[in-house]
Design a protein around this motif. Structure first.
Motif, mmCIF file in Angstrom:
data_model
loop_
_atom_site.group_PDB
_atom_site.id
_atom_site.type_symbol
_atom_site.label_atom_id
_atom_site.label_comp_id
_atom_site.label_asym_id
_atom_site.label_seq_id
_atom_site.Cartn_x
_atom_site.Cartn_y
_atom_site.Cartn_z
ATOM 1 N N ASP A 176 -4.049 -5.965 5.805
ATOM 2 C CA ASP A 176 -3.206 -5.908 6.996
ATOM 3 C C ASP A 176 -2.082 -4.890 6.805
ATOM 4 N N LEU A 177 -1.495 -4.858 5.628
ATOM 5 C CA LEU A 177 -0.456 -3.877 5.334
ATOM 6 C C LEU A 177 -1.031 -2.468 5.373
ATOM 7 N N LEU A 178 -2.239 -2.285 4.845
ATOM 8 C CA LEU A 178 -2.861 -0.965 4.866
ATOM 9 C C LEU A 178 -3.053 -0.485 6.304
ATOM 10 N N ASP A 179 -3.486 -1.377 7.196
ATOM 11 C CA ASP A 179 -3.644 -0.996 8.607
ATOM 12 C C ASP A 179 -2.312 -0.563 9.212
ATOM 13 N N ARG A 180 -1.257 -1.259 8.885
ATOM 14 C CA ARG A 180 0.055 -0.925 9.427
ATOM 15 C C ARG A 180 0.559 0.402 8.865
ATOM 16 N N LEU A 181 0.277 0.625 7.579
ATOM 17 C CA LEU A 181 0.666 1.908 6.982
ATOM 18 C C LEU A 181 -0.086 3.063 7.635
ATOM 19 N N ARG A 182 -1.370 2.888 7.898
ATOM 20 C CA ARG A 182 -2.149 3.940 8.555
ATOM 21 C C ARG A 182 -1.635 4.199 9.973
ATOM 22 N N LEU A 220 -4.203 4.775 -8.168
ATOM 23 C CA LEU A 220 -4.107 3.355 -7.842
ATOM 24 C C LEU A 220 -3.305 2.581 -8.867
ATOM 25 N N GLY A 221 -3.203 3.129 -10.085
ATOM 26 C CA GLY A 221 -2.484 2.407 -11.128
ATOM 27 C C GLY A 221 -3.307 1.312 -11.762
ATOM 28 N N ARG A 222 -4.625 1.365 -11.609
ATOM 29 C CA ARG A 222 -5.490 0.331 -12.185
ATOM 30 C C ARG A 222 -6.901 0.870 -12.334
ATOM 31 N N CYS A 223 -7.668 0.192 -13.214
ATOM 32 C CA CYS A 223 -9.097 0.495 -13.308
ATOM 33 C C CYS A 223 -9.795 0.019 -12.045
ATOM 34 N N ARG A 224 -10.835 0.708 -11.659
ATOM 35 C CA ARG A 224 -11.548 0.295 -10.440
ATOM 36 C C ARG A 224 -12.209 -1.073 -10.594
ATOM 37 N N VAL A 232 8.021 -0.805 6.447
ATOM 38 C CA VAL A 232 6.706 -1.365 6.772
ATOM 39 C C VAL A 232 6.339 -2.437 5.744
ATOM 40 N N VAL A 233 6.532 -2.152 4.454
ATOM 41 C CA VAL A 233 6.194 -3.116 3.409
ATOM 42 C C VAL A 233 7.057 -4.366 3.538
ATOM 43 N N ASN A 234 8.334 -4.203 3.727
ATOM 44 C CA ASN A 234 9.224 -5.358 3.809
ATOM 45 C C ASN A 234 8.956 -6.200 5.045
ATOM 46 N N ASP A 235 8.525 -5.567 6.109
ATOM 47 C CA ASP A 235 8.136 -6.345 7.293
ATOM 48 C C ASP A 235 6.987 -7.267 6.969
ATOM 49 N N GLU A 236 6.057 -6.815 6.129
ATOM 50 C CA GLU A 236 4.919 -7.647 5.752
ATOM 51 C C GLU A 236 5.326 -8.787 4.835
ATOM 52 N N GLN A 237 6.405 -8.621 4.086
ATOM 53 C CA GLN A 237 6.789 -9.613 3.096
ATOM 54 C C GLN A 237 7.933 -10.489 3.563
ATOM 55 N N ALA A 280 -5.621 7.646 -0.465
ATOM 56 C CA ALA A 280 -5.490 6.991 -1.774
ATOM 57 C C ALA A 280 -4.063 6.509 -2.000
ATOM 58 N N THR A 281 -3.093 7.280 -1.571
ATOM 59 C CA THR A 281 -1.690 6.865 -1.741
ATOM 60 C C THR A 281 -1.388 5.639 -0.902
ATOM 61 N N LEU A 282 -1.906 5.604 0.323
ATOM 62 C CA LEU A 282 -1.686 4.430 1.169
ATOM 63 C C LEU A 282 -2.320 3.186 0.542
ATOM 64 N N VAL A 283 -3.513 3.340 -0.040
ATOM 65 C CA VAL A 283 -4.157 2.207 -0.706
ATOM 66 C C VAL A 283 -3.298 1.742 -1.882
ATOM 67 N N ALA A 284 -2.772 2.699 -2.643
ATOM 68 C CA ALA A 284 -1.921 2.334 -3.783
ATOM 69 C C ALA A 284 -0.674 1.574 -3.316
ATOM 70 N N ILE A 285 -0.085 2.020 -2.212
ATOM 71 C CA ILE A 285 1.094 1.328 -1.679
ATOM 72 C C ILE A 285 0.724 -0.081 -1.222
ATOM 73 N N ALA A 286 -0.433 -0.196 -0.548
ATOM 74 C CA ALA A 286 -0.853 -1.513 -0.038
ATOM 75 C C ALA A 286 -1.227 -2.464 -1.173
ATOM 76 N N GLU A 287 -1.595 -1.925 -2.321
ATOM 77 C CA GLU A 287 -1.880 -2.782 -3.471
ATOM 78 C C GLU A 287 -0.610 -3.166 -4.222
ATOM 79 N N GLN A 288 0.258 -2.190 -4.454
ATOM 80 C CA GLN A 288 1.410 -2.422 -5.326
ATOM 81 C C GLN A 288 2.638 -2.901 -4.567
ATOM 82 N N ARG A 289 2.687 -2.676 -3.261
ATOM 83 C CA ARG A 289 3.747 -3.186 -2.395
ATOM 84 C C ARG A 289 5.143 -2.990 -2.982
#
Length: 696
Positions: free
Chosen positions: A626-632, A613-617, A690-695, A653-662
């Motif tokens: 919403d981005l995570l749903d689209r990635l899935r 995730l690149g961060r402490c829990r 997918v990420v750029n569509d969200e942003q 876990a990778t999808l969560v990391a992408i949805a957090e770090q965008r």
């Protein structure tokens, strides 16, 4: 919303629209009917709408007396009146919602109620205290302020005492007492207020709306008088204000609205950008213009502002403005971390002294913070440095003793004005109450002198815009400003909260105290909508700066205290990588000999999931659900196409990391743990799309 409309021909009065850019001209010269101006910070919205009013009047579409322009602060309304006057427009009404409603209610009250209009109670805490005491709640000032705020939110949201409990649950309110108790306080407050025959500010809007909705002859008279409506800061309208606007319109569509959903920062008081974002749904034929050319700030400040708001989650289409800097290049924004608040404040004061020595006026410098309690350290530091300052939200200009004395002398003199031009006459009168040719050395005497000089500057402004203006006209201008609380500029560094800074701008802005728990504020944690409002508040602060921007934070409150603060999450991705206070970059963990660190608190990461995730829990996740749903959804389609299990494409876990770090490019994508070059080559373009569509 539709793209920018093409500019239409200018008015047949040459010169009025000559100084506008193509988009401003398109908005100013659009035909009568619904017009929506999506105006980013610093894009000249006041200039645009005042030119639109002047254009409509000069083109014969409407007379000045039929125009009602409303905004949210007395200062903004005063600025609009000044600009209209400079364009030769006299008679158009430019007021706040409450001032307009008060004027209308005073006129219609005898016909609707049949008695003298009830007095306006400017401070409701006494009545709230009586209501709280009846319900058995505490009556400490901070408790009463919280209760009053909840009552104001309810009335602005058109919620009655009987509906409060359900509404509070629906809107996830965090009231200062149980919802049932708040409802009882609200009910008792209304009873005490009505028994005393007084009105609060929300009543002005409620009663005016009722008069128009329930009395046909009142509505007809009003609508015969006003034909054209302009609403500034439309992203901040409350349901009550929108209902009043609908009553004003009465089904008509001669309405121009101006707003920026990226600057919605008052939802705690019931404001919502919904009316702005849904304007074209209500008026499908509306003209829509987007103003994105920023004339206020340097490209460096504009770039930072775009990064701040570009990181927002789930931005609706109507908020996707990207500012384009129009000014010459300026200095880069500066970031600084300090051991404690006094050290931070002293450094800010030293930097302000350098700016003053370089010729930047004190009135063009501001120190902005999230909560008013943060001002204390900076007031002390500026005092120690002998730098004059003003606390916005403190004593009102027209309530100051020397200003009241000066106003009394000017009123007397207006009956038999001294000789000479207006400015000379005003100086002559003010010399009797302490305006000397040379300013005093400093301290309270200098503050009084600056206040008197500000009155002279009002005379200079009036003389430059109204030909032949004399002392009576000048005194009337001061009376109007006093009634609207539209003070002149007084020399001194401004200290203000970010909320109080909305609508203002300075050459140099210091954004201070940018730590987690302060920005975003602690009580926003766990509520993504509240976090996004805090981000917009930060964006508002950044866009107040014309040239110099300083962003700072401290690790502890007191000297020698625990260094347990973390810089604001909103600073992530803003600090240049070469800066000494920059966080490790996302790819740093891949470098030989370095340990992966949390991208938020910078502590070493040991757990595999934390590294992913690149961060402490325990640190804020900033997950874009919403981005995570689209990635899935994308992963499922890709896995089906490749005939492989979904985890082979990317793990959860990778999808969560992408949805957090965008990530916004391949460099940032490959920096996420678990995504190597082969994955990027195979799936990178799809993921970034997918990420750029969200942003967007």
């Amino acid at each position: 919303m539709p793209d920018v409309v093409s500019p239409v021909p200018a008015t047949n009065r040459p010169g009025l629209l000559d100084g506008l850019d193509p988009e401003q001209r398109a908005a100013a010269s659009a035909p009568r009917g619904p017009v929506c101006v999506l105006a980013g910070a610093g894009t000249g919205k006041t200039r645009t709408i005042t030119h639109r009013i002047a254009h409509l009047i000069r083109s014969g579409h409407v007379s000045a007396g039929q125009v009602l322009a409303v905004t949210f602060t007395a200062r903004a309304a005063g600025e609009m009146r000044n600009r209209l006057r400079a364009l030769g427009v006299e008679g158009a009404q430019a007021l706040t919602f409450h001032a307009a409603a008060r004027r209308q209610l005073r006129y219609f009250w005898p016909r609707v109620i049949g008695d003298r209009m009830w007095d306006l109670v400017e401070g409701k805490l006494r009545l709230v205290g009586q209501a709280a005491h009846r319900v058995g709640l505490g009556t400490e000032p901070e408790v009463l302020r919280d209760l009053a705020s909840e009552i104001e939110w309810s009335k602005a949201s058109l919620i009655s005492p009987d509906d409060y409990v359900a509404a509070a649950a629906r809107e996830h309110r965090d009231p200062p007492a149980s919802p049932q108790q708040i409802a009882e306080v609200y009910r008792a407050y209304e009873k005490f207020k009505n028994a005393a025959q007084v009105l609060d500010f929300d009543d002005l809007l409620l009663h005016t709306t009722a008069a128009l909705e329930e009395h046909g002859e009142v509505a007809r008279e009003f609508r015969d008088r006003y034909r054209c409506f302009i609403v500034d800061e439309y992203q901040d309208v409350t349901p009550l204000q929108q209902r009043l606007l609908d009553a004003w319109l009465g089904g008509r569509d001669d309405l121009t609205v101006v707003g920026d959903a990226n600057q919605t920062i008052y939802s705690f008081g019931g404001a919502s950008p919904r009316s702005l974002l849904e304007f074209t749904r209500r008026f499908p034929e509306a003209t829509v213009v987007r103003l994105e050319r920023d004339y206020r700030s340097t490209p460096q400040v504009v770039e930072l502002a775009n990064k701040v708001i570009g990181a927002a989650r789930n931005r609706p289409a109507g908020s996707r403005l990207r500012l384009i800097g129009q000014r010459p290049k300026g200095p880069e924004p500066r970031f600084a971390e300090f051991e404690d608040e006094p050290t931070e404040a002293a450094a800010v004061a030293a930097r302000i002294r350098n700016l003053l020595d370089a010729g930047v006026p004190a009135s063009e410098i501001a120190v902005l913070y999230r909560i008013n309690a943060q001002s204390e350290s900076f007031e002390q530091a500026l005092s120690d440095a002998d730098i004059p300052y003003l606390v916005r939200g403190g004593e009102r200009f027209f309530d100051r003793r020397e200003v009241r004395q000066a106003m009394a002398s000017l009123r007397t003199a207006s009956a038999d004005p001294p000789g000479g031009d207006l400015v000379t006459a005003v100086r002559s009168v003010l010399a009797r109450v302490g305006l000397t040719q040379q300013p005093p050395a400093g301290g309270a005497a200098r503050e009084r002198w600056d206040a008197l000089l500000a009155l002279v500057e009002v005379a200079e402004e009036l003389a430059a815009t109204v030909e032949g203006a004399g002392m009576p006209r000048y005194v009337a201008e001061l009376e109007q400003r006093a009634a609207a609380q539209h003070p002149p500029t007084v020399e001194g560094v401004t200290l203000a909260s970010l909320h109080a800074a909305k609508g203002l701008e300075w050459d140099a802005v210091f954004l201070v105290g940018l730590a987690e728990g302060t920005l975003p504020i602690l009580h926003a944690e766990g509520d993504q909508n509240a976090i996004e409002e805090e981000r917009r508040l930060f964006y508002v602060g950044v866009t107040r700066a014309r040239e110099h921007l300083w962003l700072s934070w401290s690790l502890s409150r007191h000297p020698g205290g625990r260094r347990n603060r973390r810089r604001s999450r909103f600073l992530y991705g803003l600090i240049p990588e070469h800066h000494p206070d920059a966080r490790p970059t996302r790819g740093q963990s891949a470098k030989a000999g370095t340990k992966p660190r949390c991208r938020i608190c910078e502590r070493p990461l040991l757990d595999t999931m934390d590294i992913k995730l690149g961060r402490c829990r325990k640190c804020p996740s900033n997950l874009d659900a919403d981005l995570l749903d689209r990635l899935r959804e994308w992963r499922g389609s890709r896995a089906k196409e490749l005939k492989v299990p979904a985890f082979v494409v990317f793990t959860d876990a990778t999808l969560v990391a992408i949805a957090e770090q965008r990530p916004t490019d391949e460099r940032e994508l490959v920096a996420i743990s678990g995504i190597g070059p082969s994955k990027v080559a195979r799936f990178g373009d799809d993921v970034l799309a997918v990420v750029n569509d969200e942003q967007a």
